[in-house]
Every structure is written in C-alpha cells, then in structure tokens.
Design an enzyme around this catalytic site. Structure first.
Site, mmCIF file in Angstrom:
data_model
loop_
_atom_site.group_PDB
_atom_site.id
_atom_site.type_symbol
_atom_site.label_atom_id
_atom_site.label_comp_id
_atom_site.label_asym_id
_atom_site.label_seq_id
_atom_site.Cartn_x
_atom_site.Cartn_y
_atom_site.Cartn_z
ATOM 1 N N ARG A 79 0.858 -1.185 0.000
ATOM 2 C CA ARG A 79 0.000 0.000 0.000
ATOM 3 C C ARG A 79 0.891 1.230 0.000
ATOM 4 N NH1 ARG A 79 -0.857 2.642 5.064
ATOM 5 N NH2 ARG A 79 0.041 1.545 6.856
ATOM 6 N N ASN A 131 5.456 6.509 -2.842
ATOM 7 C CA ASN A 131 6.490 5.966 -3.721
ATOM 8 C C ASN A 131 7.719 5.478 -2.949
ATOM 9 O OD1 ASN A 131 4.923 6.589 -6.037
ATOM 10 N ND2 ASN A 131 5.680 8.705 -5.956
ATOM 11 N N ARG A 132 7.537 5.166 -1.687
ATOM 12 C CA ARG A 132 8.607 4.655 -0.818
ATOM 13 C C ARG A 132 9.727 5.688 -0.596
ATOM 14 N NH1 ARG A 132 4.832 1.814 -0.343
ATOM 15 N NH2 ARG A 132 4.781 -0.465 -0.250
ATOM 16 N N LEU A 133 9.434 6.968 -0.852
ATOM 17 C CA LEU A 133 10.402 8.029 -0.594
ATOM 18 C C LEU A 133 10.152 8.581 0.806
ATOM 19 C CD1 LEU A 133 10.377 9.767 -4.099
ATOM 20 C CD2 LEU A 133 12.034 8.120 -3.190
#
Length: 213
Positions: A8, A189-191
C-alpha cells in the site's frame, strides 16, 4: 506464498526538518501524544532487540512504562533471556511501530537496571494478579505445561490471600539511555522521511541529519 503484490502507499503526510523539535525526547512526546489521541492500540508497545555473547539477535515486545530525558523504562524478570543478554551486552534497540500514523521511532542506546526503590514503586502500581504472576513465571525457561503454571498461580493466590505481594528480588526495571533516535514517516512511492538524532557524548547535545529512505 508469494506476497510481492501485497503493498500500500503511505499518504498520511510528511516530515520536514523545520517541523522537528531540537530535543528528540520532546519530539517523541509529540508523536506519542498523537498516537494516543487517535486511540492506536497499545501505543506503549515497543520491540526490544538484544544481542548476547553468541551474536544471535532476539526480539520481543515489551511495554514502555515511563520515560524522560534520562531514558525509556520497561520492567521484566532478571532471569529472562532479555535480561541475560543485556548483562552480556548492554547495547539494545527499541522500535515503536505506529502503522495507523505510518510512523516508526527507533531508539538505540544502553540498558541499565533502575534502582530497587524505583522498581518497587512501579511494582506496587500493578494489579495484584500481575504482581503474583511475576513470582510464578520463570520467564524464558522451559515450561512442561500450562497447567503447571496455573497451579503455581493458584498456590500463590492461596499463600498471599488478602496480604500484600512483595517485590521479587529477580524482577525490576531497565532504563535505556538513548544515543540515537530515528523518526520515520512513510511517504508516497517509498520516498520516506527519516531523521536521525545522534547524541554528542562530550556536549550531551543532539545533532539531526536526514537519512535516505
């Protein structure tokens, strides 16, 4: 089982340097109060990681009972595996995971026993059944059956009756004095946003650095 598609996005918000308190304990308090306010289940639950002389890490969930600028305190049986490993290697790590807020806090430091008086003060606030349970559980040691544990508990209840439960000599608290505290905020975005506070041993002040996600 392939879980590669189980994911997610983290969209609740971000974390910037300008929003951080210069004191990581005060920053922790801010986040902890927010976790309480949205009624996260067990916000005091933290994963404690220890490593004994053999080099094998072990993890378990313990409960934070109080904290201040000196450190974060939990209680346990001094004969448990966690206590034995702390005796061999006092360097430990704590991890709070508040997924409803898409946040984590990691605390690295050294653990040391609190005073007997401090342990006794907390012990007296526990429910009587929990006090008795501390006496009957040989924590982390092999148990032949649950029935034996319950039998010991019933015997303890009969022995104590209406009396007070004394503090076991083998039970008490540890204070984790932090040397690093990392605040992690999930982002799209996993940033993710990560900020690491590191204590300067000479001045006892904290430096703050942003880490790559």
């Amino acid at each position: 089982m392939d879980l590669s598609q189980f994911r997610r996005e983290y969209l609740r918000g971000g974390l910037s340097r300008s929003n951080l308190n210069s004191d990581p304990v005060l920053q922790f308090t801010e986040w902890f109060e927010q976790a309480q306010n949205i009624e996260i289940a067990d916000p005091t639950a933290m994963i404690l990681a220890t490593v004994g002389s053999g080099g094998q890490p072990h993890q378990r969930t313990v409960l934070l009972k109080y904290y201040d600028e000196k450190g974060f305190v939990f209680f346990t049986n001094f004969e448990s595996r966690k206590a034995r490993e702390i005796k061999e290697n006092a360097r430990v790590s704590l991890l709070f995971v508040w997924l409803d807020l898409e946040r984590q806090v990691m605390i690295n430091g050294t653990a040391a026993k609190v005073s007997t008086a401090e342990s006794a003060r907390y012990f007296m606030t526990r429910p009587k059944e929990s006090q008795m349970a501390a006496w009957v559980s040989s924590q982390s040691h092999i148990l032949s059956s649950r029935q034996m544990l319950l039998q010991k508990f019933d015997e303890m209840k009969r022995k104590i009756g209406e009396g007070k439960v004394p503090l076991p000599s083998f039970w008490g608290g540890y204070r984790v004095a932090p040397v690093e505290i990392e605040f992690w905020q999930g982002r799209q975005n996993r940033l993710h946003d990560r900020f690491l506070y590191t204590r300067n041993g000479a001045s006892n002040e904290w430096t703050i650095e942003r880490l790559a996600p």
